[in-house]
Design an enzyme around this catalytic site. Structure first.
Site, PDB file in Angstrom:
ATOM      1  N   GLY A   1       0.821  -1.207   0.000  1.00 26.81           N
ATOM      2  CA  GLY A   1       0.000   0.000   0.000  1.00 26.81           C
ATOM      3  C   GLY A   1       0.852   1.253   0.000  1.00 26.81           C
TER       4      GLY A   1
ATOM      5  N   PRO B   1      -2.635  -4.139  -1.492  1.00 29.07           N
ATOM      6  CA  PRO B   1      -3.718  -5.022  -1.050  1.00 29.07           C
ATOM      7  C   PRO B   1      -5.008  -4.283  -0.682  1.00 29.07           C
ATOM      8  CG  PRO B   1      -2.254  -4.589   0.777  1.00 29.07           C
ATOM      9  CD  PRO B   1      -1.681  -3.844  -0.409  1.00 29.07           C
ATOM     10  N   GLU B   2      -5.107  -3.016  -1.023  1.00 27.08           N
ATOM     11  CA  GLU B   2      -6.223  -2.208  -0.525  1.00 27.08           C
ATOM     12  C   GLU B   2      -7.599  -2.794  -0.839  1.00 27.08           C
ATOM     13  OE1 GLU B   2      -2.843   0.815  -0.700  1.00 27.08           O
ATOM     14  OE2 GLU B   2      -3.451  -1.015  -1.749  1.00 27.08           O
ATOM     15  N   LEU B   3      -7.787  -3.329  -2.046  1.00 27.50           N
ATOM     16  CA  LEU B   3      -9.115  -3.856  -2.399  1.00 27.50           C
ATOM     17  C   LEU B   3      -9.522  -5.032  -1.513  1.00 27.50           C
ATOM     18  CD1 LEU B   3      -9.252  -3.667  -6.301  1.00 27.50           C
ATOM     19  CD2 LEU B   3     -10.666  -2.419  -4.658  1.00 27.50           C
TER      20      LEU B   3
ATOM     21  N   HIS C   1      -9.329  -5.032   1.508  1.00 23.15           N
ATOM     22  CA  HIS C   1      -9.896  -4.407   2.705  1.00 23.15           C
ATOM     23  C   HIS C   1     -11.032  -3.434   2.370  1.00 23.15           C
ATOM     24  CE1 HIS C   1      -6.483  -6.158   4.789  1.00 23.15           C
ATOM     25  NE2 HIS C   1      -5.701  -5.615   3.886  1.00 23.15           N
TER      26      HIS C   1
END
Length: 244
Positions: free
Chosen positions: A110, A133-135, A137
């Site tokens: 991120g 990895p934002e998507l 979360h």
């Protein structure tokens, strides 16, 4: 405990993110300290290059999500302030005249991946976990996309943010995200060696090289050639002055 450790190794300023128990996640305090330290290094005439790394198992795991609960639209000033702080941090690297080398190991996810990309040169561990990895979360890789798409290109950049899968050092090197991919134990020494070489150049020439590079990178050919022309004229003035 200080969120950021500042050391000098000759003309190289070493900045260590120091929240190892949180994988150096960027809370407001660390983000502010890092931004201030980068600006201070740029204005310190004894510093000619900077190395950015993280203490502990990771480089930086991104934003500290524990602060998100206080960032809601019911508190718009807090939301805007944090967004501005994040943007200023990612922008300062290209506005500095001093070169910045990232030494990246463990997790660089991120906002941490964004920091690695914002640096001028990046040395990564072979087993690094670099990605967005934002998507996973339910959030968006927002500010960090600006540097990513400029450096990697649309197809690979889009894949990184929508697949949300980390890549290793070899893949980062192949994509042009990393300049070197090495065993983790060699990463910091290699980054310091690169920074030391950069620190050996004449400061005005190094600073103008970086400034012209970042200006030219986002311009069309004619405008970019104009930047090079201006730098050429300026450096002739420097050399003539040095000869007197």
């Amino acid at each position: 405990m200080s969120e950021l450790i500042v050391e000098n190794q000759g003309a190289v300023r070493l900045l260590r993110l120091n929240r190892p128990e949180k994988h150096n996640a960027l809370n407001t305090a660390l983000t502010t300290a890092l931004l201030q330290a980068l600006r201070q290094a740029d204005h310190d005439t004894s510093v000619r290059a900077v190395v950015l790394t993280g203490n502990g198992k990771s480089f930086c795991a991104g934003a500290d999500t524990t602060e998100f609960s206080g960032l809601t639209m019911e508190q718009p000033e807090a939301v805007l302030s944090r967004a501005d702080l994040t943007t200023d941090l990612h922008l300062v690297f290209s506005r500095m005249t001093k070169p910045v080398v990232a030494a990246v190991h463990g997790n660089a996810l991120g906002g941490g991946a964004g920091l690695a990309l914002a640096c001028d040169l990046t040395v990564m561990a072979d087993d690094v976990r670099f990605g967005y990895p934002e998507l996973r979360h339910g959030i968006v890789a927002a500010v960090v996309m600006a540097n990513l798409v400029r450096q990697v290109g649309r197809k690979h950049a889009f894949e990184l943010v929508v697949m949300a899968e980390p890549i290793d050092g070899a893949r980062a090197l192949a994509l042009g995200i990393a300049n070197r991919s090495l065993p983790a134990g060699q990463v910091l020494d290699a980054a310091i060696a690169m920074a030391t070489r950069l620190a050996g150049w004449e400061p005005a020439a190094m600073g103008l090289t970086k400034r012209a590079f970042h200006r030219a990178a986002d311009l069309g050919l004619a405008e970019a050639l104009g930047v090079g022309r201006d730098a050429n004229v300026i450096m002739r003035g420097f050399r003539q002055g040095a000869a007197r």
